[in-house]
Design an enzyme around this catalytic site. Sequence first.
Site, short mmCIF file in Angstrom:
data_model
loop_
_atom_site.label_atom_id
_atom_site.label_comp_id
_atom_site.label_asym_id
_atom_site.label_seq_id
_atom_site.Cartn_x
_atom_site.Cartn_y
_atom_site.Cartn_z
N GLN A 131 4.75 0.89 1.61
CA GLN A 131 4.44 -0.65 3.00
C GLN A 131 5.85 -1.52 2.34
O GLN A 131 5.47 -1.78 1.40
CB GLN A 131 3.20 -1.34 2.96
CG GLN A 131 2.20 -0.69 3.85
CD GLN A 131 2.48 -1.36 5.17
OE1 GLN A 131 2.32 -2.16 5.30
NE2 GLN A 131 2.61 -0.38 5.76
N ARG A 157 -7.51 -2.19 11.36
CA ARG A 157 -6.48 -1.29 10.96
C ARG A 157 -6.32 -0.05 10.16
O ARG A 157 -7.60 -0.04 9.50
CB ARG A 157 -5.11 -2.13 10.59
CG ARG A 157 -5.78 -3.00 9.36
CD ARG A 157 -5.30 -4.74 8.98
NE ARG A 157 -5.56 -5.11 7.51
CZ ARG A 157 -6.38 -6.32 7.80
NH1 ARG A 157 -5.63 -6.92 9.31
NH2 ARG A 157 -7.11 -6.50 7.18
N ASP A 158 -5.38 0.39 9.34
CA ASP A 158 -5.38 1.29 8.31
C ASP A 158 -6.30 3.30 8.55
O ASP A 158 -7.24 3.12 7.75
CB ASP A 158 -6.08 1.18 6.84
CG ASP A 158 -5.49 -0.40 6.77
OD1 ASP A 158 -4.33 -0.58 7.22
OD2 ASP A 158 -6.32 -1.44 5.97
N TYR A 189 1.81 -1.30 10.16
CA TYR A 189 0.68 -1.09 9.18
C TYR A 189 0.45 0.13 8.49
O TYR A 189 0.68 0.99 8.92
CB TYR A 189 0.00 -2.03 9.52
CG TYR A 189 -0.28 -3.62 9.59
CD1 TYR A 189 1.21 -3.88 9.11
CD2 TYR A 189 -1.13 -4.60 8.99
CE1 TYR A 189 1.61 -5.47 8.98
CE2 TYR A 189 -0.63 -5.41 9.22
CZ TYR A 189 0.31 -6.28 8.96
OH TYR A 189 0.48 -7.32 8.84
N ASP A 244 0.72 -0.76 -0.28
CA ASP A 244 0.08 -0.33 -0.11
C ASP A 244 1.13 0.96 -0.15
O ASP A 244 1.27 1.70 0.80
CB ASP A 244 -0.97 -0.35 1.23
CG ASP A 244 -1.29 -1.19 1.85
OD1 ASP A 244 -1.53 -2.69 0.98
OD2 ASP A 244 -2.13 -1.50 2.60
C1 FRU Z 1 -3.47 -4.15 2.67
C2 FRU Z 1 -3.37 -4.12 3.80
C3 FRU Z 1 -3.12 -3.09 5.09
C4 FRU Z 1 -2.96 -3.82 6.12
C5 FRU Z 1 -1.26 -3.37 4.91
C6 FRU Z 1 -0.23 -4.69 5.64
O1 FRU Z 1 -3.19 -4.00 1.24
O2 FRU Z 1 -3.73 -5.69 4.18
O3 FRU Z 1 -4.42 -3.62 5.55
O4 FRU Z 1 -2.55 -2.36 7.33
O5 FRU Z 1 -1.64 -3.99 4.25
O6 FRU Z 1 1.27 -4.78 5.00
#
Ligand code: FRU
Length: 488
Positions: free
Chosen positions: A62, A164-165, A105, A46
């Site tokens: 990421q 998350r996120d 993340y 991401d």
């Molecule tokens: C989406 C995801 C997010 C997470 C991240 C981990 O691709 O799964 O939900 O934060 O990638 O790398």
Amino acid sequence: MRTWTREERYRVLKSEEEIRELHERIVWSDYRQQYHIQPVTGLLNDPNGFVFHDGLWHLFYQWCPWGAVHGLKYWYHTVSKDLVTWKNMGVCIRPDTEYDNKGAYSGSALPTEDSVYLYYTGNHRDEDWTRRPYTCLVELKDGGTALKHPPLFGPNPEYTEHQRDPKIVFDGESGKYYLVIGAQTKEKKGCVIVYTSETPAEGWRFAGQLKVPGFEDFGDMWECPSIEKISGYDVLIFCPQHLKLPGRGDSVHHNGYLLGHMDWETLTFTPDNTHFHVLDFGFDSYAAECAANPNDRNKATLVAWMGLPDASYPTDGEDWSGCLTLPRELRVRDRRLIQQPLDALRALRGKKIDLESTDVLPRVCEMEVISRGGDLVLRLFAKADGTGGLCIVYDDVKKTVTVDRSNLMRRFNTEQGEARTRPLPKGLFHLRIFIDRSSVEIFVNDGDAVFSSRIFPTAEENRLIANGDASVHLWELKRAVTDDFKVE
Ligand code: FRU
């Protein structure tokens, strides 16, 4: 395909020397991109923390250093003055505390007077591998130094471990900050949970679950949600997981949006209609993130991962995978999001290619096609005998455009479907196509639809075939990313 043990995937990177050789090996790959952000080594997924601050665009991704595998995630930092040329800055957020021991993340950024706040999910796991997600804050000072704050809050016990996120949103009306976070209810339904505070660095409390009438049962987890204001509309963008959608093969990973109205007071996002619009009709696009346009509140800039979860790519064996899409300018037209390549990209144009004298398609180029009506067939990277290639077919009777990658020699992720079709009720009049060494992004009718896909042509696939009543223009494009080794 290589199998990775958990120890290998979650190994902590202690020094950049551990991956220098890997980097030196992969820069020779035939598929390294020339104007798309790609990982120094290993896997990119991401985009994160996309923001403009103090004359500079910051964009993070990421990153798992070790290979084409999801393991311990870092935030890798890149910067740009113009959203075209990008510079590698090295790692920004390391998973080096108890709260993010198994990964920093995804998350987002808030520009403040003298620093940038980065909100992310600390992926904590106990010894027995039980997951506990924390919402964390890093302050980015002087464009580079990362200062970790204590976590803002821990997991919400009313939801499963999938939380998350965080996306930071400031609501001018109430003067409050909100963090919208992707989550899963205990009944295994995807949703968004919302936290609020009067100040961005402390005082965060749970405000409730976002109500989205008509979307109470839509996938089992919503990843990477965000609420944007574009052309006076509120737009809820998210990735509902484990859901099949018509026309998208067996894929269970989608990135789309609802257009509507956000009421922060009642935490209700009321969609205009029941249609979940897919953001990108290509094969490889996920986890889009938007940055506010500092000069125009009606626009935002979107970038996405040109890849998918649970997918494998031909460069996996070379120990790297993934890249980001080009940044795209977003606005709303006819109640739909329009995505257009940035004007600044024209600066990358090099030599114009005379298609009267050659049919060889450069591996890094931009193509513009202006249709005069009727059917159109384009084959990008066809073989010398005119067969094969990535086929872009416009059918003027059905009024549809189809992108089909099944005729390329290197086939992959075939279970996601190898052809994608999008109706064009008003017909096809314009295409702008950006080709890099292992990707293609097709902007249809001035951003009415976009198809983003990875492709991996071989040496014998290098021709362009165009059949139809259209004028085709082709330019070589210059390099805009340095493939240098910068980690620490
Ligand atoms: C989406 C995801 C997010 C997470 C991240 C981990 O691709 O799964 O939900 O934060 O990638 O790398």
